[in-house]
Design an enzyme around this catalytic site. Structure first.
Site, mmCIF file in Angstrom:
data_model
loop_
_atom_site.group_PDB
_atom_site.id
_atom_site.type_symbol
_atom_site.label_atom_id
_atom_site.label_comp_id
_atom_site.label_asym_id
_atom_site.label_seq_id
_atom_site.Cartn_x
_atom_site.Cartn_y
_atom_site.Cartn_z
ATOM 1 N N SER B 195 14.801 -11.629 8.169
ATOM 2 C CA SER B 195 14.770 -11.310 9.641
ATOM 3 C C SER B 195 13.341 -11.380 10.069
ATOM 4 C CB SER B 195 15.432 -9.963 9.972
ATOM 5 O OG SER B 195 15.905 -9.992 11.233
ATOM 6 N N ASP B 434 25.373 -15.935 11.651
ATOM 7 C CA ASP B 434 24.534 -14.985 11.979
ATOM 8 C C ASP B 434 24.081 -15.488 13.463
ATOM 9 O OD1 ASP B 434 22.338 -13.251 12.632
ATOM 10 O OD2 ASP B 434 21.052 -14.169 10.930
ATOM 11 N N HIS B 459 23.646 -12.323 8.447
ATOM 12 C CA HIS B 459 22.346 -11.967 8.737
ATOM 13 C C HIS B 459 21.477 -11.598 7.138
ATOM 14 C CE1 HIS B 459 18.926 -11.725 10.991
ATOM 15 N NE2 HIS B 459 18.765 -10.333 10.742
#
Lengths: 499, 499
Positions: B195, B434, B459
Site C-alpha cells: 500500500s 482491490d 489489498h
C-alpha cells in the site's frame, strides 16, 4: 605551505572572512578547486563580450516563484523566492512539432557568467530546433531567498536550504512550469551542465527521469566523493600535465617548494621573496606565495585549453628563464608568462566573488570532495585531513559537513554495477588532462550511459562556444555528443508514437 | 451524506480534533481510505497473536540515530531521533555468501502492527537464505522525533519533517548502516512494502537504485495522484465488487442512500434510524450513518480476502434479510453480518489510532489522493473537491497540501513511456478487486519492471502470511514474485563476478 589556503586565487579573491567571526580558523579552511565550466578570466581567450551580447539579445528573462524547501512542510518551508531563468525561443520548432528543449543547469555562479561562455546550446540550436533554457542555481545571481543576499548568507539557518537536492528540485519545478506554460508536454528535455553543474545534470536525470529524457554531464567529478576515487587523483593529474608539457618545468616546480621554505626561513627571507615575486603586498608567510603558485598550476591544468594551452605557457615561462636562471627566478617567470606583465603579482587585492562565498558553504555542507597531495605529484605530500576540514567548517558555520550524504543520496560506489541495469541516456564527457577527470566516469556503463572523452581535453571544453581554432578532437567530441542526443530523441519520438 | 467523514471507521476511530482548534472544519475533512496492508481487525481471520509471537521471538530490536532533516543544513536539521528497526538473522546465509537482505519498509503505522500480518519475509526466508529487516516509518510507533509524540504532532513546525522523501532517505541511511555493521557490502537488498509502503518501496528503488537491487511494491497506488488516474476509480471498483458478489445486494445499497435521507428528513427520523441500526449513540446527522456504511463497504471491498470474502459476507447479510425485508433492514443485516452480533453498531466509541492521526497529516501535506464518487458507482455521485480539501487542511494545519509534489518528485504520468528505458527490478503486484488497484501499475513496463496481478485478489494479499486456505491463484502470485526476485539476485551475482 599551508594547504588550507590552496586555490583561493582560483576564485580570484580571498575567502570572505566577514561571514564568520572565526577568522583565524577560517584561514585554515582547505578550499576545493573551482568547479565552474569557465576558468579565470585571464584564460578566456575568445572575445566574451561580443559573443555574450549577441547571445543575450535573443534571451528573455523570467522569474519563477520557487518553493524554499521542497522536502519539508513547516510553514517557513512554504516561503518562496524569485528564481531567475532565461529562454531563447528563436530556434525552437515549437510544441506541435514536439521540438526538444535544451536546459542548461546553472551551477555555483550567477547564470550570467555562464551565458558568456557556454555555447553548446546556441551552437546546436538550429540542428535540434531546440528551445534554449538557462536556469539559475538558488543562492546565486538574482535567485536569492530571504529578500537579500546579506540575509540569505547570514548563517546556517538561512543557508541551510542551499544544497543540491533542493537545487535539482527547483529545476524540476521550473521545467514542469515551462512545459506547461508552452503547452509542450511532449517536447523532450535534455539537461546540460558542466563541472558541479554537470553533476547536477547527471543527478537530475537519475532522480527525475520523468522530466529529463537525457543529460549531458560535462567534466562532472561525480565519483570524487567519499572513498570512491583516490584522493590524490586531482594533483597527480596536474603534475602529469606539467610533466607532459616539460620535464624540466616539472622538476623546477617540484624542487621550488623547499627552496621557498629555505629562503623564507632566513632572517630577511620573506622580504627577499616579496621582492623576487614582485608581490602586491609584503608576504607575511611563505604559505601565501606557495598557495598562490599551487592554485596557479592547478588552474592552468584544469583550464588547459587550446589554442594557447596555459600549461605550455607557464612552462614556457619557467623554462625560458627570462627572470634569472635560479629556481625561484624561473618559477616567477612562469607566473609572468601566465598573467602577463603586471605591476605586481601574488597577494593582489581582490573582491569576493559569489562563487567563492557560495561554494565554500556548499563544500562545508555536502560537497565534500576529498582532495589530497600524494607522492606522485610535483607538490609536497599532504593527505586530505577530514578532521581538520570538519573543524574548519564547524567554526565557520556551526554545522558539520555531511561527508557521506552525496553517496547516500546519489550513489557512486560501484557505479557500473549499479547503473548498467538501471538508468539510461547520460553522457559523461571529460578531457583527460582535466585534473577533475580523475573523479569522472571514464568508461561506458551501458549502451546509453556513456563516457565521451578526449585525451588532450581540459575542463568543460565541449560545452563552451565552438571556435575556429578548435582542434579536430574537440570538434569530434561535440559531434559525438550531438549524435548520441539525437538518438535519444529519435528513440523517444518512436516510443511516443507507440503509446 | 457528508463525504468529508467517509472512512473514519476504516481507522476504527474518529478524527483527532484535539489536534486543531478548527473542529467544525475538521469534521468536513475528506479522509482517504486507509492504505495499510492489513484491514480492520475484524477481518484478520488468521490467528495473529500466535503467529506474531513466534515471529517476534526471532527478532532483535535496534534504534538508529536518524537525522531529522536530510535535505536541509540548518542547525535544527541536524537534530536526531531514535528510529526503530528489527532484524531477524535466523535464516541468513551470511555476508560471505553475499546472501540477500529483505527489507520491509514500514508505512503509516507502528512497525509492530505489520509484524503480525506481513509474512512474505519470514515465509521466504529459508528459500532466500535472507536476513530480514523491518524498518519503522518516522513519526510512528517508537520512531518519534522531538522527544515525545505530543511534541512531534503539535503543529506544522514539528510535523513538517514528516513526509515520504525524508522517510525513504531514513531508509537509505539505515540500510547503509546495517550493511556496514554486518560487513555485508555485496549482499543484495530487496525492499518490500504494501500500500503506502508499497509506494515507498517502488520509489525507493527509483531514487536509491544503488542501495536496493529491487522492490516488491504490493497494492501500491502510485498512479492515484494528480490527474493520472480517474478520480472515480476507487469507488467504481468497490461498486463492481459488490455487483459481482450480488446484483440485488448492489441494488439495495444503491437505493439505500435516498431512503436514509428520506427517513432522516421525517420529524422523528434520526431516532428511527438510530433504533433501526442499533447505534451506540443517537445519530445527530444522517451523514454519520451514511459515512459508516460507506466505509464499511469500501473496507469490505479493499480487504476482500479469502477464505471468508467480506463482500460476500456483507451481501449475504443484505440479501438474507434476517432483519426485515425493507431496504434499511437489509442494509442493517449487512452490517451485522460484517461485524457479528454486537450490543450496538455505528457511532462506536473509539480511540484515535496513530495511523489515523499520522495519515491525516500525510494526506494534508503531500499524499493527496483525489478520490471521488462517479456515476458508475452504488454511491451518490460526489466529485473530489480539491478546493474544499485544501481549505480543510489549511484550517487543520495552517499549511497547504502540495497537490503536485508527488508527481513532480516521483513521476507517474506516462509511466510506461518514462520507465521502459529507465529503471529495472520493480514488481507492482495487485489484486484487481482491490479498489486501490485502480491507481496501480497493471501492465508490464519492461522486462524487469513488471505487473503481477490476480483477478480475485484484494489489498496486499501477497505479502501477508501464507495460509493453508490460500487459493491457488494467491499461491501462484507469490511463486511468481519469488521467481522474479530470484532472477534479479542471480543476475546481480553474475554481474558482481564480472566487476
Amino acid at each position: 605551505m599551508h594547504r588550507a589556503m590552496v586555490f583561493q586565487s582560483l576564485f580570484l579573491l580571498p575567502l570572505l572572512f566577514s561571514l564568520t567571526t572565526a577568522t583565524a580558523t577560517a584561514k585554515r579552511l582547505r578550499t576545493i578547486p573551482r568547479l565552474s565550466p569557465i576558468g579565470p578570466r585571464v584564460w578566456l581567450d575568445h572575445p566574451d563580450q561580443i559573443l555574450g551580447e549577441s547571445v543575450r539579445e535573443d534571451l528573455e528573462t523570467f522569474f519563477y516563484n520557487q518553493t524554499l524547501d521542497h522536502f519539508n512542510y513547516r510553514p517557513e518551508s512554504y516561503d518562496t523566492f524569485l528564481q531567475r531563468y532565461l529562454i531563447n525561443s528563436k530556434y525552437w520548432g515549437g510544441a506541435n512539432a514536439r521540438a526538444p528543449i535544451l536546459v542548461y543547469l546553472g551551477a555555483e555562479a550567477p547564470i550570467d557568467e555562464d551565458l558568456d561562455a557556454v555555447g553548446f546550446l546556441v551552437d546546436t540550436a538550429v540542428e535540434f530546433s531546440s528551445l534554449l533554457v538557462y536556469l539559475e542555481h538558488r543562492y546565486y545571481g538574482k535567485s536569492i531567498p530571504f529578500g537579500s543576499r546579506e540575509e540569505a548568507l547570514k548563517n546556517a539557518s538561512t543557508l541551510g536550504y542551499f544544497n543540491s537536492a533542493q537545487a535539482i528540485a527547483d529545476y524540476a519545478a521550473i521545467i514542469i512550469h515551462i512545459k506547461k506554460t508552452l503547452q509542450a508536454k511532449d517536447s523532450p528535455v535534455i539537461v546540460i551542465g558542466g563541472s558541479y553543474g554537470g553533476m547536477l545534470a547527471s543527478w537530475f536525470r537519475l532522480k527525475y527521469p520523468h522530466i529529463a529524457l537525457g543529460a549531458l554531464a560535462s567534466s562532472a567529478p561525480v565519483l570524487y566523493f567519499d572513498d570512491i576515487t583516490p584522493q590524490y587523483g586531482y594533483y597527480a593529474l596536474v603534475s602529469k600535465d606539467f610533466r607532459g608539457a616539460s620535464e624540466t618545468c616539472y622538476q623546477t616546480i617540484r624542487k621550488s617548494w623547499e627552496e621557498i621554505d629555505e629562503v623564507a626561513s632566513k632572517p630577511d627571507g620573506l622580504s627577499i621573496l616579496s621582492k623576487k615575486f614582485k608581490t602586491c603586498n609584503p608576504l607575511t608567510d611563505a604559505s601565501e606565495l606557495k598557495n598562490h603558485l599551487d592554485s596557479t598550476y592547478a588552474s592552468a591544468a584544469q583550464y588547459n585549453k587550446p589554442p594557447t594551452y596555459p600549461v605550455n605557457k607557464v612552462c614556457g615561462g619557467i623554462d625560458g628563464g627570462g627572470f634569472g636562471d635560479d629556481l625561484l627566478g624561473r618559477v616567477f617567470g612562469g607566473l609572468v608568462a601566465y598573467k602577463g606583465n603586471r605591476s605586481c603579482y601574488v597577494n593582489e587585492p581582490t573582491n569576493q566573488s559569489e562563487t567563492s562565498v557560495g561554494w565554500r558553504w556548499q563544500t562545508c555542507s555536502e560537497m565534500v570532495i576529498p582532495i589530497g597531495y600524494g607522492n606522485d605529484s610535483m607538490f609536497p605530500p599532504d593527505p586530505f585531513d577530514l578532521k581538520a576540514y570538519i573543524e574548519d567548517c564547524k567554526s565557520l558555520y556551526n554545522v558539520t559537513p555531511r561527508f557521506h550524504w552525496v553517496t547516500t543520496y546519489y550513489g557512486g560506489h560501484n557505479i557500473r554495477l549499479i547503473l548498467q541495469r538501471f538508468a539510461s541516456n547520460i553522457i559523461f564527457s571529460n578531457g583527460l588532462r582535466d585534473p577533475y577527470s580523475s573523479g569522472g566516469v571514464l568508461e561506458n556503463i551501458s549502451d546509453t550511459v556513456v563516457a565521451v572523452k578526449t585525451v588532450n581535453g581540459s575542463h568543460c571544453l565541449d560545452i563552451l562556444f565552438a571556435k575556429e581554432t578548435d582542434p579536430e578532437w574537440l570538434v569530434a567530441q561535440r559531434k559525438t555528443e550531438i549524435k548520441i542526443i539525437k538518438e535519444w530523441i529519435n528513440k523517444y519520438y518512436a516510443d511516443l508514437s507507440r503509446f
